[in-house]
Scaffold this active site. Structure first.
Site, mmCIF file in Angstrom:
data_model
loop_
_atom_site.group_PDB
_atom_site.id
_atom_site.type_symbol
_atom_site.label_atom_id
_atom_site.label_comp_id
_atom_site.label_asym_id
_atom_site.label_seq_id
_atom_site.Cartn_x
_atom_site.Cartn_y
_atom_site.Cartn_z
ATOM 1 N N ASP A 70 0.808 -1.225 0.000
ATOM 2 C CA ASP A 70 0.000 0.000 0.000
ATOM 3 C C ASP A 70 0.842 1.277 0.000
ATOM 4 O O ASP A 70 2.003 1.294 0.376
ATOM 5 C CB ASP A 70 -0.970 0.012 1.189
ATOM 6 C CG ASP A 70 -0.274 -0.248 2.536
ATOM 7 O OD1 ASP A 70 0.774 -0.913 2.566
ATOM 8 O OD2 ASP A 70 -0.804 0.225 3.555
ATOM 9 N N GLU A 128 -0.682 -2.149 5.191
ATOM 10 C CA GLU A 128 0.293 -2.032 6.288
ATOM 11 C C GLU A 128 0.149 -0.704 7.025
ATOM 12 O O GLU A 128 0.363 -0.626 8.219
ATOM 13 C CB GLU A 128 1.729 -2.174 5.745
ATOM 14 C CG GLU A 128 2.796 -2.342 6.838
ATOM 15 C CD GLU A 128 3.139 -1.043 7.557
ATOM 16 O OE1 GLU A 128 3.279 -1.067 8.789
ATOM 17 O OE2 GLU A 128 3.229 0.008 6.902
#
Ligand code: NI
Length: 379
Positions: A70, A128
């Site tokens: 991400d 994350e």
């Protein structure tokens, strides 16, 4: 290999996606993996995660290698041709590089399958940056079928010079929790404060008083961070607003201390609000646990690091206060986590999460070689 890694990283860098919305990224990962002779590919693990497995030609453990996918809600400031094409979204933490490194390692290990020890699980993780995607993947079976014996991850880090790998035994990254404080006063005219109950003044006291948790409640030997990252209240010069909203983060390296922090924060908020005739609402969310490196696995990582970049470049690193949800997998399995340096000059010296963050792309090869060495090592 470097050209391949750079091309993948730049593609991903130009097309960043936010946590739990890594749809194009996951599709790209899947497409790359489908071109390889891996045994299995699982998609949608923990919503947008992707997992592939490769059985090596030599006996050995089941080793999971993780890359997070991400990006962050940041507007990239950059002139590079591979700058973000998605307004307001940026790979400012190097996760584009992590994905490229793990895809590149999968390619190399497929070519060198006969030398691979045991089974390698390539784990591409969503969310994350605050969404605990790692825990979602565990809940979705990422550590089973095959049963994973050990876990490894790396993080690109501009605090370290390119070419270096930083590691340590035991606690490495702190726990990371978050809280919100809503201060509820009564608005009024800025010129007649006696008719209002001012949440701005209360918020000011709360912000400064919270620092006494670090300076006067935690022992000086125990690192703790209490940081307010957002303050929202009011609209103009001369109006006292009804409410102020504060958001903050808490980091520490001590499980017992961690459990006491919500009470300590709320007690201070409560006392100030009572003294200043305002109300409050408080919420506290335990987010990521502390990341602890297993000493035996850290030694495996050091040996792999030495193979990747030379023993002299594998350095013992101090704790850093950034948190990481890989800690959930470390709670379940022995594991090690390393920092891979990305600073090669002024253009790559900006801290992770800065709008000008960029990496020295030589670091991609270091990360790739580190993951490859982990897979080739005997148990
Ligand atoms: Ni990161």
């Amino acid at each position: 290999m470097k050209d391949v890694l750079v091309a993948m990283r730049r593609h991903l860098h130009a097309h960043p996606e936010l946590s739990m919305a890594e749809f194009a990224t996951a599709a790209y990962v899947r497409e790359q993996l489908e071109a390889l002779p891996v045994e299995t590919i699982r998609i949608g693990v923990g919503q947008t995660g992707v997992i592939a497995t490769l059985n090596g030609g030599r006996p050995g453990p089941v080793t999971l290698l993780r890359a997070d996918m991400d990006a962050l809600p940041i507007d990239e400031i950059s002139d590079v041709p591979y700058r973000s094409q998605n307004a307001g979204v940026m790979h400012a933490c190097g996760h584009d590089g992590h994905v490229s490194i793990l895809l590149g390692a999968a390619q190399t290990l497929c070519r060198r399958r006969a030398e691979v020890a045991g089974t390698i699980v390539f784990c591409f993780q969503p969310g994350e940056e605050g969404s605990a995607g790692n825990r979602l993947m565990i809940e979705d079976g990422a550590l089973e079928d095959p049963h994973v014996d050990r876990v490894f991850a790396l993080h690109l880090y501009s605090g370290l010079e390119c070419g270096k790998i930083g590691i340590r035994n035991g606690p490495f990254l702190p726990s990371s929790d978050r809280f919100t404080i809503e201060i509820l006063g009564t608005g009024g005219h800025g010129a007649m404060p006696q008719s209002a109950r001012d949440p701005i003044v209360a918020a000011g006291h709360v912000i400064t008083m919270l620092q006494t948790i670090v300076s006067r409640e935690a022992a000086p030997k125990d690192p703790v961070v209490v940081s307010i990252g957002a303050v929202h209240g009011g609209t103009t010069f001369n109006v006292i607003p009804d409410t102020v909203l504060l958001r903050g983060t808490v980091r520490c390296f001590d499980i017992d201390l961690r459990r006491t922090l919500p009470e300590r924060i709320e007690r201070i908020v409560d006392g100030i609000c009572e003294a200043l005739r305002v109300e409050h609402r408080f919420t506290y969310q335990y987010n990521y646990p502390m990341l602890v490196n297993d000493p035996a696995m850290a030694d495996v990582m050091r040996a792999a690091g030495a193979a990747a970049t030379g023993a002299a470049n594998v350095v013992e690193h101090d704790v850093i206060m950034m948190a990481e949800d890989m800690s959930f997998m470390h709670e379940q399995r022995p594991g090690a986590y390393a920092l891979v340096g990305t600073r090669g000059g002024p253009a790559t010296a900006f801290p992770n999460h800065n709008a000008r963050f960029d990496i020295d792309e030589d670091a991609l090869l270091v990360g790739h070689d580190l993951f490859v060495a982990l897979a080739l090592q005997p148990a």
